[in-house]
Scaffold this active site. Structure first.
Site, PDB file in Angstrom:
ATOM      1  N   HIS A 170     -48.540  -1.238 -37.243  1.00 44.65           N
ATOM      2  CA  HIS A 170     -47.517  -0.817 -38.198  1.00 44.65           C
ATOM      3  C   HIS A 170     -47.088  -1.926 -39.151  1.00 44.65           C
ATOM      4  CE1 HIS A 170     -47.141   1.710 -34.531  1.00 44.65           C
ATOM      5  NE2 HIS A 170     -47.208   2.658 -35.448  1.00 44.65           N
ATOM      6  N   ASP A 205     -46.475  -5.097 -36.150  1.00 47.39           N
ATOM      7  CA  ASP A 205     -47.256  -5.102 -34.909  1.00 47.39           C
ATOM      8  C   ASP A 205     -48.715  -4.787 -35.250  1.00 47.39           C
ATOM      9  OD1 ASP A 205     -47.576  -2.314 -35.003  1.00 47.39           O
ATOM     10  OD2 ASP A 205     -46.032  -1.922 -33.492  1.00 47.39           O
ATOM     11  N   SER A 253     -45.726   7.853 -36.332  1.00 47.94           N
ATOM     12  CA  SER A 253     -44.922   6.636 -36.196  1.00 47.94           C
ATOM     13  C   SER A 253     -44.575   5.974 -37.526  1.00 47.94           C
ATOM     14  CB  SER A 253     -45.648   5.618 -35.311  1.00 47.94           C
ATOM     15  OG  SER A 253     -46.907   5.295 -35.860  1.00 47.94           O
TER      16      SER A 253
END
Ligand code: NAG
Ligand code: NAG
Ligand code: NAG
Ligand code: NAG
Ligand code: NAG
Ligand code: NAG
Length: 370
Positions: free
Chosen positions: A334, A331, A42
């Protein structure tokens, strides 16, 4: 997609038409430009998981993801651009599109990275494009490039390219949180060896196709992300088992790559020290222009450590800060675009031990000169 992206695409379309009209009929990728191929998780996923069978837990294609830059959720796990987007820009490339995008065209690279992916096949199996799957997609693309540009030209694209890889964090986080038997049945050292072994297998495979220039990020301080800090409780401490695994991995990675440099043809690499750059910003946010280093901008609960940003992952209520650029983390897992911009700057321009033995600027320069 975004305005910037479409204008880039338009520019490159015009450029390609000019090239085709200006030279012979053979369609040609501008020869002097080094392409960028992106693999991993990610940290680098620019939308791959929008196009695979997965769960919202491994997706970011909803508000407020993308709010700061794209004004549209692209699938990036961030309020804006990622490290790889900034690197592409520094290298004079457009935003590199996800290979799985239905309208994918080769405009200077391809992004295979998939949120939640690991080097081990078992990590989120069935819900991600694993590193091995990403490698197979690269091989498919290579065949397409050969039929489009011819063997010689396609070979040049592959050998002149830079390959960026971010992998490993999910191989440690998910097995620990689910107490997987694969993890439990090995010592930490053996387990790290498996993860790094799978990574080097993929690097060797890319090298056997002609790829030579690689940019890696080591593992960030996995135990100090808002999610894991919240798991560690109200003491404010980081989750030490995860940090220890990240450190073990980060000691093994340069050794493995150094070994490859002795074995492989023309293999040159850069490792960016995400762990130290990350921990500095988390512990000393204001030194780097942030207001908050430990708590996420978007999420719920302690440190906004619940991975609930956007309200679509089983917990509808979440908090969202006013200005993500004040936060190291967007978040609970991340970083924010501002953090990524700083990290990309270090990766591009930094020197050992932050980015070495090469930085990406010198890797692209070497690639360009091929
Ligand atoms: C997608 O995943 C779901 C849940 O795991 C499964 O039921 C479904 O068959 C999958 N679809 C495809 C096309 O693989
Ligand atoms: C990586 O490890 C898995 C075990 O998780 C194994 O099955 C797989 O073949 C290995 N190799 C690659 C390239 O993924
Ligand atoms: C994890 O699994 C092992 C066996 O695989 C078991 O002995 C242990 O108690 C489990 N730990 C937790 C926290 O569930
Ligand atoms: C934070 O910044 C101060 C001042 O620059 C420095 O002395 C200190 O070592 C830094 N702490 C960390 C954890 O980076
Ligand atoms: C956050 O997650 C924890 C653990 O799953 C849960 O108990 C809590 O209700 C969640 N939400 C908030 C706002 O804390
Ligand atoms: C690299 O360093 C130069 C000179 O200090 C600076 O002008 C440039 O903005 C830096 N590039 C990045 C991407 O940080």
């Amino acid at each position: 997609m975004s305005i910037t992206r479409s204008s880039h695409i338009l520019l490159f379309t015009l450029l390609s038409i000019l090239l085709i009209l200006g030279t012979d009929a053979q369609p040609s990728w501008p020869e002097r430009q080094a392409a960028l191929f992106i693999f991993g998780d990610s940290l680098f996923d620019a939308g791959t998981n929008n196009f695979i069978n997965t769960t919202t837990a491994l997706q970011a294609n909803f508000f407020p993801y993308g709010e700061s830059f794209f004004k549209y959720p692209t699938g990036r796990f961030c309020d804006g651009r990622l490290i790889t987007d900034f690197i592409a820009k520094s290298a004079g490339l457009p935003l590199i599109p996800p290979y799985l995008h239905p309208k994918f065209r080769f405009i200077g690279g391809a992004n295979f990275a998939s949120g939640g992916a690991g080097a081990l096949v078992e990590t989120n199996e069935g819900f991600v494009a694993t590193l091995k799957t990403q490698m197979m997609q690269f091989e498919k693309l290579e065949k397409k490039l050969k039929s489009k540009f011819g063997d010689e030209e396609a070979g040049k694209i592959v050998s002149k390219a830079v390959y960026m890889i971010s992998i490993g964090g999910n191989d440690y986080y998910f097995p620990i949180s689910s107490n997987s038997t694969l993890f439990q049945s090995h010592s930490h050292e053996e387990y790290v060896e498996m993860v790094i072994g799978n990574l080097t297998t993929v690097v060797k495979k890319i090298n056997s196709k002609g790829g030579q220039n690689f940019g890696f990020v080591n593992l960030g301080p996995l135990g100090c992300f808002p999610l894991t800090r919240a798991l560690a409780g109200t003491s404010g401490a980081c989750l030490s088992e995860l940090n220890e695994l990240a450190k073990l991995h980060n000691r093994a990675l340069p050794k493995a790559l150094d070994k490859l440099a002795n074995e492989l043809d023309g293999f040159k690499y850069s490792i960016f020290d995400f762990f130290n750059a990350g921990i500095q910003r988390i512990n000393n946010a204001s030194e780097f222009g942030f207001k908050e280093g430990k708590k996420a901008c978007c999420g719920s609960g302690l440190y906004r450590g619940n991975f609930s940003c956007g309200g679509k992952r089983g917990e509808a209520e979440y908090e969202l800060c006013r200005d993500p650029s004040e936060y190291v983390f967007f978040d609970s897992i991340h970083p924010s675009e501002r953090t990524y911009r700083q990290l990309a700057g270090l990766m591009w321009n930094g020197s050992s031990p932050t980015a070495g033995p090469y930085n990406l600027r010198s890797l692209f320069k070497l690639a360009q000169e091929k």
